[in-house]
Design a protein around this motif. Structure first.
Motif, PDB file in Angstrom:
ATOM      1  N   ILE A   1      -3.353  27.018   5.080  1.00  0.00           N
ATOM      2  CA  ILE A   1      -3.090  26.982   3.752  1.00  0.00           C
ATOM      3  C   ILE A   1      -3.534  25.857   2.943  1.00  0.00           C
ATOM      4  O   ILE A   1      -3.993  24.990   3.804  1.00  0.00           O
ATOM      5  N   PRO A   2      -3.883  25.807   1.616  1.00  0.00           N
ATOM      6  CA  PRO A   2      -4.329  24.519   1.018  1.00  0.00           C
ATOM      7  C   PRO A   2      -3.348  23.584   0.963  1.00  0.00           C
ATOM      8  O   PRO A   2      -1.960  23.509   1.212  1.00  0.00           O
ATOM      9  N   THR A   3      -3.732  22.343   0.824  1.00  0.00           N
ATOM     10  CA  THR A   3      -2.645  21.075   0.906  1.00  0.00           C
ATOM     11  C   THR A   3      -2.241  21.036  -0.476  1.00  0.00           C
ATOM     12  O   THR A   3      -2.221  19.946  -1.188  1.00  0.00           O
ATOM     13  N   LYS A   4      -1.313  21.929  -0.667  1.00  0.00           N
ATOM     14  CA  LYS A   4      -0.501  21.923  -1.901  1.00  0.00           C
ATOM     15  C   LYS A   4       1.134  21.905  -1.513  1.00  0.00           C
ATOM     16  O   LYS A   4       1.330  23.035  -0.937  1.00  0.00           O
ATOM     17  N   PRO A   5       1.749  20.918  -2.203  1.00  0.00           N
ATOM     18  CA  PRO A   5       3.148  20.970  -1.619  1.00  0.00           C
ATOM     19  C   PRO A   5       3.901  22.433  -2.168  1.00  0.00           C
ATOM     20  O   PRO A   5       4.610  22.913  -1.345  1.00  0.00           O
ATOM     21  N   LYS A   6       3.595  23.040  -3.073  1.00  0.00           N
ATOM     22  CA  LYS A   6       4.307  24.229  -3.478  1.00  0.00           C
ATOM     23  C   LYS A   6       3.949  25.405  -2.464  1.00  0.00           C
ATOM     24  O   LYS A   6       4.973  26.365  -2.231  1.00  0.00           O
ATOM     25  N   VAL A   7       2.647  25.492  -2.078  1.00  0.00           N
ATOM     26  CA  VAL A   7       2.594  26.455  -1.157  1.00  0.00           C
ATOM     27  C   VAL A   7       3.031  26.157   0.283  1.00  0.00           C
ATOM     28  O   VAL A   7       3.415  27.193   0.930  1.00  0.00           O
ATOM     29  N   PHE A   8       2.927  24.930   0.512  1.00  0.00           N
ATOM     30  CA  PHE A   8       3.718  24.572   2.027  1.00  0.00           C
ATOM     31  C   PHE A   8       5.129  25.021   1.831  1.00  0.00           C
ATOM     32  O   PHE A   8       5.804  25.612   2.886  1.00  0.00           O
ATOM     33  N   LEU A   9       6.070  24.617   0.659  1.00  0.00           N
ATOM     34  CA  LEU A   9       7.252  24.784   0.780  1.00  0.00           C
ATOM     35  C   LEU A   9       7.459  26.395   0.701  1.00  0.00           C
ATOM     36  O   LEU A   9       8.696  26.854   1.346  1.00  0.00           O
ATOM     37  N   LYS A  10       6.902  27.163  -0.111  1.00  0.00           N
ATOM     38  CA  LYS A  10       6.831  28.590  -0.079  1.00  0.00           C
ATOM     39  C   LYS A  10       6.898  29.072   1.347  1.00  0.00           C
ATOM     40  O   LYS A  10       7.613  29.962   1.723  1.00  0.00           O
ATOM     41  N   LEU A  11       5.926  28.571   2.030  1.00  0.00           N
ATOM     42  CA  LEU A  11       5.525  29.109   3.353  1.00  0.00           C
ATOM     43  C   LEU A  11       6.670  29.097   4.322  1.00  0.00           C
ATOM     44  O   LEU A  11       6.983  29.762   5.300  1.00  0.00           O
ATOM     45  N   ILE A  12       7.131  27.814   4.266  1.00  0.00           N
ATOM     46  CA  ILE A  12       8.273  27.286   5.419  1.00  0.00           C
ATOM     47  C   ILE A  12       9.659  27.738   4.969  1.00  0.00           C
ATOM     48  O   ILE A  12      10.535  27.657   5.530  1.00  0.00           O
ATOM     49  N   LYS A  13       9.964  28.248   3.733  1.00  0.00           N
ATOM     50  CA  LYS A  13      11.326  28.565   3.057  1.00  0.00           C
ATOM     51  C   LYS A  13      12.146  29.329   4.168  1.00  0.00           C
ATOM     52  O   LYS A  13      13.026  29.182   4.218  1.00  0.00           O
ATOM     53  N   PRO A  14      11.692  30.385   4.495  1.00  0.00           N
ATOM     54  CA  PRO A  14      12.429  31.144   5.617  1.00  0.00           C
ATOM     55  C   PRO A  14      12.985  30.427   6.875  1.00  0.00           C
ATOM     56  O   PRO A  14      14.090  31.065   7.548  1.00  0.00           O
ATOM     57  N   TYR A  15      12.450  29.310   7.191  1.00  0.00           N
ATOM     58  CA  TYR A  15      12.884  28.608   8.598  1.00  0.00           C
ATOM     59  C   TYR A  15      13.293  27.294   8.019  1.00  0.00           C
ATOM     60  O   TYR A  15      13.267  26.299   9.146  1.00  0.00           O
ATOM     61  N   ARG A  16      13.737  27.006   6.866  1.00  0.00           N
ATOM     62  CA  ARG A  16      14.060  25.601   6.534  1.00  0.00           C
ATOM     63  C   ARG A  16      15.250  25.136   7.284  1.00  0.00           C
ATOM     64  O   ARG A  16      15.363  23.949   7.678  1.00  0.00           O
TER      65      ARG A  16
END
Length: 347
Positions: free
Chosen positions: A38-53
């Protein structure tokens, strides 16, 4: 070396770069539940890991762009671990190496309790530390210009020595010593840059000292109690150490400051030393400079240095004093007491 051994529901390994990051998440059984670039964008990263937080820990290798990821995890209350780059041999070994493999290896090291921990420098003082390092870089550039003028004088075999031209008061008649107008122009260029650096560095140093008084005035005052340690060396020690309590033992501290030589041995045989570049180069420089400055005009310290030099040689004598000073600084900051010269010089 410490390893991260806490148990979590999910382990996230990030192979981080300037514009992209490969993310791998393993569950507690070691099964890959997510593997994506993924690109180094905070929102993209947080969306990606949301199911596993819930129960997630994020780990990445210590490289130049880790600041934003560590701060993001801190703001989002996500556990974050920074990996020591020189100890993460599992990433660099193997027949094939790419971002996907590296991210999986990082996650696996986290899950297996084999993830070597580097210190995650806190956000509060991090930018100031980087500004101080930049100041030291600029000062070295200024020193290179001074050395270039001295070398130019040697090239043309000037009959008179230039003197201590690092001091502004010693440079008033400097250009007149070079008869060739072209050579004089070279020196004038160097002098112009030196004067610009000196003005910039003066402003920067006053600004840094003001910030340091806001961050930790007590530790700064304790460090300045060491003979020969002035404004810059005290600032370097303060910001490179940050918090002395992060070192459980004095041995950990002097090792971090590159003040010891780890020995390589096997089956009772010594194979020399290794790991001399593992640690903080800025602290090593500061302690070495502090010992040199301490010896100036200090007869008791010079006597100790000469006694050590007669037994071990000059180079090792300076290394012993640097190591001794590192130990003294550790206990000064830990016990909040000023420097004790009698105890330092005691055999």
């Amino acid at each position: 070396m410490k390893f991260y051994t806490k148990q979590h529901a999910f382990y996230c390994g990030v192979d981080l770069h300037a514009d992209a990051m490969y993310v791998c998440i393993l569950d507690s059984t070691g099964e890959v539940v997510l593997h994506k670039n993924i690109p180094t964008k905070p929102k993209v990263f947080l969306k990606l890991i949301k199911p596993y937080r819930d129960g997630l820990v994020v780990g990445c290798e210590c490289m130049f762009s880790w600041y934003w990821l560590a701060d993001l995890c801190a703001d989002e209350s996500i556990d974050f671990v920074l990996g020591h780059a020189l100890y993460m041999k599992a990433i660099h070994g193997g027949k094939a190496k790419n971002d996907k493999i590296d991210s999986y290896k990082i996650a696996s090291l986290l899950r297996g309790g084999n993830f070597p921990i580097a210190y995650t420098y806190p956000k509060k003082m991090r930018a100031t530390r980087d500004l101080l390092r930049r100041r030291n870089h600029l000062n070295r550039k200024r020193a290179e210009l001074v050395a270039h003028i001295q070398n130019t004088a040697t090239q043309y075999n000037l009959p008179e020595a230039l003197g201590r031209i690092a001091k502004p008061s010693e440079r008033s008649e400097l250009t007149k010593k070079f008869r060739d107008p072209i050579v004089r122009a070279i020196v004038e260029v160097d002098l112009t840059m030196i004067e610009h650096y000196e003005e910039l560095l003066g402003t920067l140093e006053r600004h840094l000292e003001k910030i340091a008084f806001e961050h930790d005035p007590i530790s700064l005052a304790l460090l300045k109690s060491i003979p020969g340690v002035g404004r810059i060396l005290a600032l370097v020690m303060l910001y490179e150490i940050e918090n002395i309590s992060r070192f459980p033992r004095v041995q950990d501290f002097v090792s971090y400051g590159r003040l010891v030589k780890p020995e390589k041995s096997s089956n009772g045989k010594s194979y020399g030393h290794s790991g001399k570049k593992i640690g903080n180069a800025h602290l090593r420089w500061a302690f070495g400079e502090a010992v040199v400055m301490m010896l100036k005009g200090n007869k008791p310290a010079q006597e100790v240095k000469n006694r050590l030099a007669s037994k071990h040689g000059k180079g090792k004598a300076m290394a012993i004093l640097s190591h001794r000073l590192g130990r003294a600084v550790y206990f000064m900051l830990k016990n909040q007491v000023p420097f004790d010269p009698d105890r330092f010089l005691r055999p």
